[in-house]
Motif scaffolding. Structure first.
Motif, PDB file in Angstrom:
ATOM      1  N   ILE A 154      41.204  22.069  43.736  1.00 49.55           N
ATOM      2  CA  ILE A 154      40.708  23.125  42.842  1.00 49.55           C
ATOM      3  C   ILE A 154      39.383  23.687  43.360  1.00 49.55           C
ATOM      4  CG2 ILE A 154      39.824  23.568  40.521  1.00 49.55           C
ATOM      5  CD1 ILE A 154      41.871  21.521  39.497  1.00 49.55           C
ATOM      6  N   ASN A 155      38.481  22.789  43.743  1.00 49.64           N
ATOM      7  CA  ASN A 155      37.187  23.230  44.258  1.00 49.64           C
ATOM      8  C   ASN A 155      37.348  24.014  45.564  1.00 49.64           C
ATOM      9  OD1 ASN A 155      36.063  21.908  42.117  1.00 49.64           O
ATOM     10  ND2 ASN A 155      35.239  20.194  43.299  1.00 49.64           N
ATOM     11  N   GLY A 156      38.356  23.632  46.374  1.00 50.14           N
ATOM     12  CA  GLY A 156      38.582  24.319  47.637  1.00 50.14           C
ATOM     13  C   GLY A 156      38.991  25.768  47.439  1.00 50.14           C
ATOM     14  N   VAL A 157      39.805  26.020  46.429  1.00 48.47           N
ATOM     15  CA  VAL A 157      40.217  27.389  46.140  1.00 48.47           C
ATOM     16  C   VAL A 157      39.057  28.194  45.570  1.00 48.47           C
ATOM     17  CG1 VAL A 157      41.722  28.806  44.683  1.00 48.47           C
ATOM     18  CG2 VAL A 157      42.632  26.771  45.803  1.00 48.47           C
ATOM     19  N   CYS A 158      38.254  27.550  44.712  1.00 45.85           N
ATOM     20  CA  CYS A 158      37.153  28.254  44.037  1.00 45.85           C
ATOM     21  C   CYS A 158      35.900  28.363  44.899  1.00 45.85           C
ATOM     22  CB  CYS A 158      36.808  27.532  42.736  1.00 45.85           C
ATOM     23  SG  CYS A 158      38.150  27.521  41.532  1.00 45.85           S
ATOM     24  N   GLY A 159      35.777  27.475  45.898  1.00 45.79           N
ATOM     25  CA  GLY A 159      34.592  27.505  46.740  1.00 45.79           C
ATOM     26  C   GLY A 159      33.408  26.799  46.133  1.00 45.79           C
ATOM     27  N   LYS A 160      33.582  26.202  44.967  1.00 52.44           N
ATOM     28  CA  LYS A 160      32.500  25.472  44.294  1.00 52.44           C
ATOM     29  C   LYS A 160      33.095  24.596  43.204  1.00 52.44           C
ATOM     30  CE  LYS A 160      30.725  29.401  43.164  1.00 52.44           C
ATOM     31  NZ  LYS A 160      29.802  30.451  42.640  1.00 52.44           N
ATOM     32  N   ARG A 161      32.249  23.724  42.654  1.00 55.32           N
ATOM     33  CA  ARG A 161      32.719  22.870  41.555  1.00 55.32           C
ATOM     34  C   ARG A 161      32.833  23.699  40.276  1.00 55.32           C
ATOM     35  NH1 ARG A 161      30.364  20.036  37.467  1.00 55.32           N
ATOM     36  NH2 ARG A 161      28.262  20.481  38.217  1.00 55.32           N
ATOM     37  N   ILE A 162      33.964  23.550  39.618  1.00 52.88           N
ATOM     38  CA  ILE A 162      34.225  24.321  38.405  1.00 52.88           C
ATOM     39  C   ILE A 162      34.112  23.459  37.151  1.00 52.88           C
ATOM     40  CG2 ILE A 162      36.004  25.595  37.125  1.00 52.88           C
ATOM     41  CD1 ILE A 162      34.804  27.199  39.356  1.00 52.88           C
ATOM     42  N   PHE A 163      34.619  22.228  37.223  1.00 51.87           N
ATOM     43  CA  PHE A 163      34.733  21.414  36.015  1.00 51.87           C
ATOM     44  C   PHE A 163      33.657  20.342  35.928  1.00 51.87           C
ATOM     45  CE2 PHE A 163      38.947  23.174  36.713  1.00 51.87           C
ATOM     46  CZ  PHE A 163      39.176  23.734  35.466  1.00 51.87           C
ATOM     47  N   ASP A 164      33.202  20.091  34.708  1.00 52.18           N
ATOM     48  CA  ASP A 164      32.174  19.086  34.461  1.00 52.18           C
ATOM     49  C   ASP A 164      32.775  17.689  34.347  1.00 52.18           C
ATOM     50  OD1 ASP A 164      30.204  21.223  33.976  1.00 52.18           O
ATOM     51  OD2 ASP A 164      31.362  21.558  32.149  1.00 52.18           O
ATOM     52  N   ALA A 165      34.041  17.621  33.912  1.00 50.61           N
ATOM     53  CA  ALA A 165      34.666  16.324  33.661  1.00 50.61           C
ATOM     54  C   ALA A 165      36.155  16.391  33.940  1.00 50.61           C
ATOM     55  CB  ALA A 165      34.427  15.894  32.205  1.00 50.61           C
ATOM     56  N   VAL A 166      36.751  15.229  34.108  1.00 51.62           N
ATOM     57  CA  VAL A 166      38.188  15.124  34.313  1.00 51.62           C
ATOM     58  C   VAL A 166      38.733  14.051  33.372  1.00 51.62           C
ATOM     59  CG1 VAL A 166      37.844  13.509  36.254  1.00 51.62           C
ATOM     60  CG2 VAL A 166      40.042  14.688  35.984  1.00 51.62           C
ATOM     61  N   LEU A 167      39.815  14.382  32.669  1.00 56.55           N
ATOM     62  CA  LEU A 167      40.452  13.450  31.741  1.00 56.55           C
ATOM     63  C   LEU A 167      41.591  12.747  32.467  1.00 56.55           C
ATOM     64  CD1 LEU A 167      40.958  12.200  28.971  1.00 56.55           C
ATOM     65  CD2 LEU A 167      42.205  14.269  28.322  1.00 56.55           C
ATOM     66  N   VAL A 168      41.549  11.415  32.467  1.00 55.10           N
ATOM     67  CA  VAL A 168      42.514  10.612  33.215  1.00 55.10           C
ATOM     68  C   VAL A 168      43.162   9.587  32.282  1.00 55.10           C
ATOM     69  CG1 VAL A 168      42.840   9.117  35.223  1.00 55.10           C
ATOM     70  CG2 VAL A 168      41.062  10.881  35.268  1.00 55.10           C
ATOM     71  N   PRO A 223      40.357  36.279  41.639  1.00 58.08           N
ATOM     72  CA  PRO A 223      38.913  36.092  41.871  1.00 58.08           C
ATOM     73  C   PRO A 223      38.062  36.188  40.610  1.00 58.08           C
ATOM     74  CG  PRO A 223      39.852  37.526  43.546  1.00 58.08           C
ATOM     75  CD  PRO A 223      40.923  37.326  42.526  1.00 58.08           C
ATOM     76  N   GLU A 224      38.365  37.158  39.744  1.00 61.33           N
ATOM     77  CA  GLU A 224      37.548  37.335  38.537  1.00 61.33           C
ATOM     78  C   GLU A 224      37.675  36.154  37.582  1.00 61.33           C
ATOM     79  OE1 GLU A 224      37.513  42.123  37.828  1.00 61.33           O
ATOM     80  OE2 GLU A 224      39.471  41.112  37.854  1.00 61.33           O
ATOM     81  N   ILE A 225      38.844  35.506  37.581  1.00 59.23           N
ATOM     82  CA  ILE A 225      39.045  34.334  36.731  1.00 59.23           C
ATOM     83  C   ILE A 225      38.160  33.176  37.207  1.00 59.23           C
ATOM     84  CG2 ILE A 225      40.674  32.527  36.043  1.00 59.23           C
ATOM     85  CD1 ILE A 225      41.286  35.006  34.548  1.00 59.23           C
ATOM     86  N   ARG A 226      38.219  32.879  38.504  1.00 58.18           N
ATOM     87  CA  ARG A 226      37.440  31.746  39.007  1.00 58.18           C
ATOM     88  C   ARG A 226      35.937  32.024  38.954  1.00 58.18           C
ATOM     89  NH1 ARG A 226      40.220  33.243  44.101  1.00 58.18           N
ATOM     90  NH2 ARG A 226      38.728  34.243  45.526  1.00 58.18           N
ATOM     91  N   GLU A 227      35.540  33.287  39.148  1.00 61.91           N
ATOM     92  CA  GLU A 227      34.117  33.624  39.042  1.00 61.91           C
ATOM     93  C   GLU A 227      33.620  33.467  37.611  1.00 61.91           C
ATOM     94  OE1 GLU A 227      33.849  37.555  40.584  1.00 61.91           O
ATOM     95  OE2 GLU A 227      34.366  36.962  42.643  1.00 61.91           O
ATOM     96  N   ALA A 228      34.442  33.870  36.655  1.00 64.87           N
ATOM     97  CA  ALA A 228      34.062  33.727  35.245  1.00 64.87           C
ATOM     98  C   ALA A 228      33.950  32.261  34.870  1.00 64.87           C
ATOM     99  CB  ALA A 228      35.095  34.429  34.364  1.00 64.87           C
TER     100      ALA A 228
END
Length: 458
Positions: free
Chosen positions: A376-390, A338-343
């Protein structure tokens, strides 16, 4: 390497034709090496100046203490010597000869000094000045936090270390298979496998260390199947009083690791997954083997505490990168702390997710890019990343056919869905194809170059 202003000035003033031009062509390497010592940021010139000033003041103090007698005697001696020289040798000859002799002695002395220091690094192919310039450049680099596990994270680190020495790798400790799983069960240490790979990737002597750490014993009772790196970290853990964090730090010093490698948590984490067909699977190595679609993932113990050093690294980061790697067994396990995803959610710095090139059977069958982000967002409960490299282009037909036999396919980029999730898309060619094995992987150098180019624009 960038040309210093002094070098540019010399090049403009140097004749472009004739004898002097030929001399310049014969000695560019040595001249460039000397000019490098004048490059800004080395912290050499200021200390040389301070040392020279200190020497002058010391000599002056001694002279004053002796009531200036040595200075009077020295000035008288120099005056007589100059008088003799100018009497028998014209000044237009003696002057240049003295200047050239002085410069020769100065350069010779400095060259031998640098050579003596360079001898302390017999295994290096770089000149000392290049090592110093590279050292300063890397330590001025941004503070990067790379999160993940498995071979994906070590691949990323192998490229990032060429741009910054301020790297912190936060690694999952959920592995329970192979050598790591055996050591975990028999000795009670946290799984060292992913930590070992990251340390090898960040080491100065990466190729040799990787081969050494990856060496697996083929014989010996109890040794068969174990890698030397895992045994090394296990032994270091025992030496440091069963403190895994201290063991990693001590090992990093011994191996000259560039940056830090930290576990996400010091808890004995074990993954579990609930599949679409209702099965409950426990253990990281068993989740992929189960061959079902993952509906929910978690860990025992629930809500493990984050490592304080890892949390601090996230709060102080200039740039955060996650992936590539197995989505449910390398990436998401870090977010189950939890502390990792909150940070990660709180920091206001560029955050980018490196998406896999191919789907992984048993984990991401049929997944698109947006499916990875949703997980990823489902585990964190919110959007974490600004961009995705494809990856921009698809693998060759031969590679696609080879992967299709293993029920793996290129990850489809559904641009509209990704954009609706609030993520910018960064497209780039960051893939390597191995013609012998028909396998694809991320190219460490191209991957790091693209990541830093995107970072510099944000």
């Amino acid at each position: 390497m960038p040309i210093t202003p002094l070098q540019q000035a010399i090049r403009k003033l140097s004749p472009k034709q004739g004898k002097w031009s030929m001399v310049g062509q014969r000695t560019p390497k040595r001249v460039n090496r000397w000019f490098k010592w004048l490059s800004p940021g080395l912290f050499i010139k200021r200390w040389l100046l301070i040392s020279a000033t200190g020497l002058f003041l010391s000599l002056l103090g001694l002279a004053i203490w002796a009531k200036l007698t040595p200075i009077y005697f020295l000035l008288d001696l120099i005056s007589q010597l100059l008088e003799i020289i100018t009497t028998y040798v014209p000044n237009y000859i003696s002057g240049p000869v003295a200047v050239l002799l002085g410069l020769f002695l100065l350069l010779w002395g400095q060259s031998r000094t640098v050579g003596s220091i360079t001898d302390a690094f017999p295994d290096s192919d770089q000149q000392l000045v290049d090592r110093l310039l590279n050292h300063r450049r890397l330590h001025r680099g941004p503070k990067i936090v790379a999160i993940g596990g498995g071979t994906g994270l070590s691949t990323l680190l192998r490229g990032l270390k060429q741009y910054s020495a301020n790297i912190t790798a936060i690694v999952t400790v959920a592995d329970d298979g192979g050598s790591s799983g055996r050591l975990r069960e028999e000795i009670g240490v946290l799984p060292p496998g992913d930590i070992r790979n990251c340390m090898a990737a960040l080491a100065d002597e990466e190729k040799l260390l990787t081969e050494l750490f990856q060496y697996r014993f083929q014989a010996g009772e109890g040794l068969t199947g174990h890698s030397l790196g895992n045994l090394f970290l296990t032994a270091m853990t025992a030496i440091t009083g069963r403190d895994f964090e201290k063991a990693i730090a001590a090992s990093s010093k011994v191996l000259a690791v560039r940056g830090k490698v930290l576990p996400a948590t010091l808890s004995d984490v074990r993954l579990w997954a609930r599949l679409d067909d209702g099965r409950f699977v426990e253990g990281e190595s068993h989740i992929t083997e189960a061959g079902g679609k993952i509906r929910q993932i978690g860990c025992f113990p629930e809500n493990p505490p984050g490592l304080p050093a890892a949390l601090q690294a996230i709060h102080e980061a200039d740039y955060i990168v996650m992936g590539p790697g197995s989505l449910y067994t390398s990436i998401i396990p870090n977010l189950l702390v939890p502390e990792i995803r909150e940070a990660l959610a709180k920091v206001k710095v560029p955050r980018i997710y490196v998406c896999n090139i191919m789907t992984q059977p048993g984990e991401t069958d049929g997944y698109s890019v947006s499916d990875h982000i949703k997980a990823i967002n489902g585990v964190c409960g919110k959007r974490i990343f600004d961009a995705v490299l494809v990856q921009r282009t698809s693998p060759s037909p031969v590679v696609i056919k080879h992967y299709a036999k293993e029920k793996s396919h290129p990850v489809f980029l559904d641009k509209e869905d990704v954009t609706n999730l609030g993520c910018r898309i960064v497209l780039a060619n960051i893939m390597d194809e191995d013609e012998m094995t028909a396998k694809v992987s991320h190219n460490p150098q191209r991957l790091a170059r693209v990541l830093f180019r995107w970072y510099s624009k944000n």
